[in-house]
Design an enzyme around this catalytic site. Sequence first.
Site, PDB file in Angstrom:
ATOM      1  N   LYS A  99       0.691  -5.672   8.850  1.00 21.05           N
ATOM      2  CA  LYS A  99       1.042  -4.503   8.050  1.00 21.05           C
ATOM      3  C   LYS A  99       2.351  -3.956   8.596  1.00 21.05           C
ATOM      4  O   LYS A  99       2.429  -3.572   9.771  1.00 21.05           O
ATOM      5  CB  LYS A  99      -0.074  -3.457   8.158  1.00 21.05           C
ATOM      6  CG  LYS A  99       0.113  -2.272   7.249  1.00 21.05           C
ATOM      7  CD  LYS A  99      -1.195  -1.524   7.100  1.00 21.05           C
ATOM      8  CE  LYS A  99      -1.088  -0.398   6.106  1.00 21.05           C
ATOM      9  NZ  LYS A  99      -2.387   0.157   5.746  1.00 21.05           N
ATOM     10  N   ARG A 155       3.889  -2.587   3.600  1.00 19.64           N
ATOM     11  CA  ARG A 155       3.569  -3.860   2.965  1.00 19.64           C
ATOM     12  C   ARG A 155       2.793  -4.727   3.937  1.00 19.64           C
ATOM     13  O   ARG A 155       2.972  -4.623   5.150  1.00 19.64           O
ATOM     14  CB  ARG A 155       4.852  -4.568   2.536  1.00 19.64           C
ATOM     15  CG  ARG A 155       5.758  -3.683   1.694  1.00 19.64           C
ATOM     16  CD  ARG A 155       6.907  -4.465   1.118  1.00 19.64           C
ATOM     17  NE  ARG A 155       6.462  -5.159  -0.073  1.00 19.64           N
ATOM     18  CZ  ARG A 155       7.192  -6.053  -0.720  1.00 19.64           C
ATOM     19  NH1 ARG A 155       8.388  -6.370  -0.270  1.00 19.64           N
ATOM     20  NH2 ARG A 155       6.727  -6.633  -1.793  1.00 19.64           N
ATOM     21  N   VAL A 156       1.953  -5.572   3.383  1.00 21.61           N
ATOM     22  CA  VAL A 156       1.103  -6.411   4.231  1.00 21.61           C
ATOM     23  C   VAL A 156       1.454  -7.874   3.972  1.00 21.61           C
ATOM     24  O   VAL A 156       1.533  -8.310   2.820  1.00 21.61           O
ATOM     25  CB  VAL A 156      -0.390  -6.145   3.938  1.00 21.61           C
ATOM     26  CG1 VAL A 156      -1.269  -6.982   4.859  1.00 21.61           C
ATOM     27  CG2 VAL A 156      -0.713  -4.663   4.117  1.00 21.61           C
ATOM     28  N   GLY A 194       0.823  -1.207   0.000  1.00 25.15           N
ATOM     29  CA  GLY A 194       0.000   0.000   0.000  1.00 25.15           C
ATOM     30  C   GLY A 194       0.849   1.245   0.000  1.00 25.15           C
ATOM     31  O   GLY A 194       2.071   1.195  -0.194  1.00 25.15           O
ATOM     32  N   ASN A 195       0.201   2.332   0.251  1.00 22.53           N
ATOM     33  CA  ASN A 195       0.847   3.628   0.251  1.00 22.53           C
ATOM     34  C   ASN A 195       1.808   3.774   1.424  1.00 22.53           C
ATOM     35  O   ASN A 195       2.800   4.495   1.342  1.00 22.53           O
ATOM     36  CB  ASN A 195      -0.272   4.681   0.347  1.00 22.53           C
ATOM     37  CG  ASN A 195       0.232   6.060   0.124  1.00 22.53           C
ATOM     38  OD1 ASN A 195       1.200   6.285  -0.575  1.00 22.53           O
ATOM     39  ND2 ASN A 195      -0.444   7.005   0.751  1.00 22.53           N
ATOM     40  N   LEU A 196       1.518   3.065   2.508  1.00 25.99           N
ATOM     41  CA  LEU A 196       2.310   3.251   3.722  1.00 25.99           C
ATOM     42  C   LEU A 196       3.260   2.094   4.009  1.00 25.99           C
ATOM     43  O   LEU A 196       4.239   2.259   4.721  1.00 25.99           O
ATOM     44  CB  LEU A 196       1.379   3.417   4.925  1.00 25.99           C
ATOM     45  CG  LEU A 196       0.405   4.591   4.870  1.00 25.99           C
ATOM     46  CD1 LEU A 196      -0.510   4.595   6.075  1.00 25.99           C
ATOM     47  CD2 LEU A 196       1.159   5.921   4.771  1.00 25.99           C
ATOM     48  N   ASP A 237     -12.484   7.128   2.898  1.00 28.48           N
ATOM     49  CA  ASP A 237     -11.808   6.368   1.843  1.00 28.48           C
ATOM     50  C   ASP A 237     -12.614   5.129   1.447  1.00 28.48           C
ATOM     51  O   ASP A 237     -12.044   4.086   1.154  1.00 28.48           O
ATOM     52  CB  ASP A 237     -10.402   5.978   2.294  1.00 28.48           C
ATOM     53  CG  ASP A 237      -9.472   5.773   1.096  1.00 28.48           C
ATOM     54  OD1 ASP A 237      -9.863   6.139  -0.035  1.00 28.48           O
ATOM     55  OD2 ASP A 237      -8.369   5.244   1.290  1.00 28.48           O
TER      56      ASP A 237
HETATM   57  N1  LIG Z   1      -6.207  -7.821   6.390  1.00 30.35           N
HETATM   58  C1  LIG Z   1      -5.866  -8.117   5.149  1.00 30.35           C
HETATM   59  N2  LIG Z   1      -6.129  -9.322   4.620  1.00 30.35           N
HETATM   60  C2  LIG Z   1      -5.802  -9.607   3.342  1.00 30.35           C
HETATM   61  N3  LIG Z   1      -5.186  -8.751   2.521  1.00 30.35           N
HETATM   62  C3  LIG Z   1      -4.895  -7.536   2.992  1.00 30.35           C
HETATM   63  C4  LIG Z   1      -5.215  -7.143   4.321  1.00 30.35           C
HETATM   64  N4  LIG Z   1      -4.825  -5.868   4.499  1.00 30.35           N
HETATM   65  C5  LIG Z   1      -4.284  -5.492   3.345  1.00 30.35           C
HETATM   66  N5  LIG Z   1      -4.314  -6.475   2.440  1.00 30.35           N
HETATM   67  C6  LIG Z   1      -3.803  -6.427   1.077  1.00 30.35           C
HETATM   68  O1  LIG Z   1      -2.640  -5.655   1.082  1.00 30.35           O
HETATM   69  C7  LIG Z   1      -2.759  -4.552   0.178  1.00 30.35           C
HETATM   70  C8  LIG Z   1      -2.104  -3.344   0.825  1.00 30.35           C
HETATM   71  O2  LIG Z   1      -2.875  -2.981   1.936  1.00 30.35           O
HETATM   72  P1  LIG Z   1      -2.720  -1.572   2.622  1.00 30.35           P
HETATM   73  O3  LIG Z   1      -3.818  -1.439   3.606  1.00 30.35           O
HETATM   74  O4  LIG Z   1      -1.346  -1.388   3.124  1.00 30.35           O
HETATM   75  O5  LIG Z   1      -2.778  -0.606   1.447  1.00 30.35           O
HETATM   76  P2  LIG Z   1      -3.933  -0.008   0.572  1.00 30.35           P
HETATM   77  O6  LIG Z   1      -5.189  -0.797   0.756  1.00 30.35           O
HETATM   78  O7  LIG Z   1      -3.437   0.115  -0.817  1.00 30.35           O
HETATM   79  O8  LIG Z   1      -4.170   1.386   1.222  1.00 30.35           O
HETATM   80  P3  LIG Z   1      -3.252   2.617   1.530  1.00 30.35           P
HETATM   81  O9  LIG Z   1      -2.167   2.576   0.556  1.00 30.35           O
HETATM   82  O10 LIG Z   1      -4.170   3.751   1.359  1.00 30.35           O
HETATM   83  O11 LIG Z   1      -2.803   2.472   2.951  1.00 30.35           O
HETATM   84  C9  LIG Z   1      -4.240  -4.370  -0.030  1.00 30.35           C
HETATM   85  O12 LIG Z   1      -4.496  -3.881  -1.299  1.00 30.35           O
HETATM   86  C10 LIG Z   1      -4.791  -5.768   0.149  1.00 30.35           C
HETATM   87  O13 LIG Z   1      -4.776  -6.437  -1.086  1.00 30.35           O
END
Ligand SMILES: Nc1ncnc2c1ncn2[C@@H]1O[C@H](COP(=O)(O)OP(=O)(O)OP(=O)(O)O)[C@@H](O)[C@H]1O
Length: 481
Positions: A122, A103-104, A99-101, A217
């Site tokens: 995260k 990796r998950v 994501g923007n902040l 959001d």
């Molecule tokens: N709890 C979760 N279970 C499964 N996949 C997840 C989970 N949280 C995040 N992800 C996956 O990881 C990706 C990155 O998540 P993250 O929340 O860091 O970023 P984002 O959704 O792009 O939002 P932002 O960049 O605004 O923080 C998501 O697009 C999603 O596919």
Amino acid sequence: MVEDTFLFPPDTDLDLSFTSTTTDRTSLTRTSSLTLSFSFNDRLSAASASATTSSATVLRRPHRSSDPHWSAIRAATALSSDGRLHLRHLKILGHLGTGNLGRVFLCRLRDDHHGGATFALKVVDKDLLNAKKLSHVETEAEILHALDHPFLPTLYARIDASHYTCLLIDYCPNGDLHSLLRKQPGNRLSIRAVRFFAAEVLVALEYLHALGIVYRDLKPENVLLREDGHVMLSDFDLCFKADVAPVFERRSHSPRLTTNSRNRCFCYNNISNKSRFTEHVVAEFVAEPTTAFSRSCVGTHEYLAPELVSGNGHGNGVDWWAFGIFIYELLYGTTPFKGYSKESTLRNIASSRDVRFYINEREELEEGISEARDLIEKLLVKDPRRRLGCARGATDIKRHPFFDGIKWPLIRTYKAPEVRGLVKRSRSLQHVTSHVTHGRRRKWWWKALEYVMRKKGNKYNSITNYSNGNYYHFVNSHKVR
Ligand SMILES: Nc1ncnc2c1ncn2[C@@H]1O[C@H](COP(=O)(O)OP(=O)(O)OP(=O)(O)O)[C@@H](O)[C@H]1O
């Protein structure tokens, strides 16, 4: 969904190796002096202090007492020499997304021999973020910490270690609603499925607003799908908090007469024949942050409310506008004000042009479509003072005929609809626990974490604008929150 393929070196515990060889950052050197700390959510701090305090957890959150995630964490803390959980107790199973902040990652507890409890971790490398983004990380952590709702993530732990902040939350194996939508014919869901997902999102927004949290959001990408097909709203970095004063409001209410059996069953439930056509005065719980106010322009272009685009300040109404766009997109596979560029999208939103619908024959026959269109029109009112939801929140929206038949208190027990690509599982992924010494684990954890975080590390350096699926995230850094 798990994104990358893994290589498991045969004789090591290095389970974070990815097939990609990209490394964008030089090695980090601060790991040797770091202290790993694993702080539990306050409400559950009693449970983290000792394995014998499980009764405190049960008392505070009876609805979660038998949750395998908490049981696994309790078991792991019981095995820990200092009674706490550390990063090394987690085993990374895969990369879920970036994501923007940060990796998950998909992970589980190493000593969870039942192997049933999986989590999403995260990981934010604070060294890669500017002050604004660091404040978004703190906002997200703060909001997650406050949540306790079936359609919102549980923050099992926040781990601050060296320059990393790690948030351990629920894992959603069914991916996000945007990806699910892309698997449907015409990128559209059936009315039944739209009603299900919209109702659950509405309940989640209602809860956030009751806490004074304006989400800002909402979009299908941020609606993750749990293993049973129920939703989990994610991504709280753009939220802002405001005061909210919950009230019980008295409202006179006359039951609606409809020819639709589904509606009739709901409307007249518990209403005697005699009183069918008389007005009732009902006390309704309303907890809506109507005085919320922010000037910062944040959100995703296609979902921005007109008052957000104009930049003159906005409040709770931005979430109800986004809710209208959200229902529209689930029904039609696109958003109503989308232009050929980001600028033209913003112009369409700010213009006096009303929402338009693509009407086709199949749709005309679909039961509930006219109610759906009516709801969308009431939510996509450009003037927030006249927009449905702005004055009394979800209470008014729940009463719209589109949601007739939904028994709101039972919604979490509903069965998710049959939707192409939605795999309803009864248990999380199971993996075999590896048995290694704690010393080795700690060493490999850090080496591996730094390796995967370095990979594509530069991604986080783009400051204000980044591509996010079919949208663009919009953060106007010149305005303060
Ligand atoms: N709890 C979760 N279970 C499964 N996949 C997840 C989970 N949280 C995040 N992800 C996956 O990881 C990706 C990155 O998540 P993250 O929340 O860091 O970023 P984002 O959704 O792009 O939002 P932002 O960049 O605004 O923080 C998501 O697009 C999603 O596919």
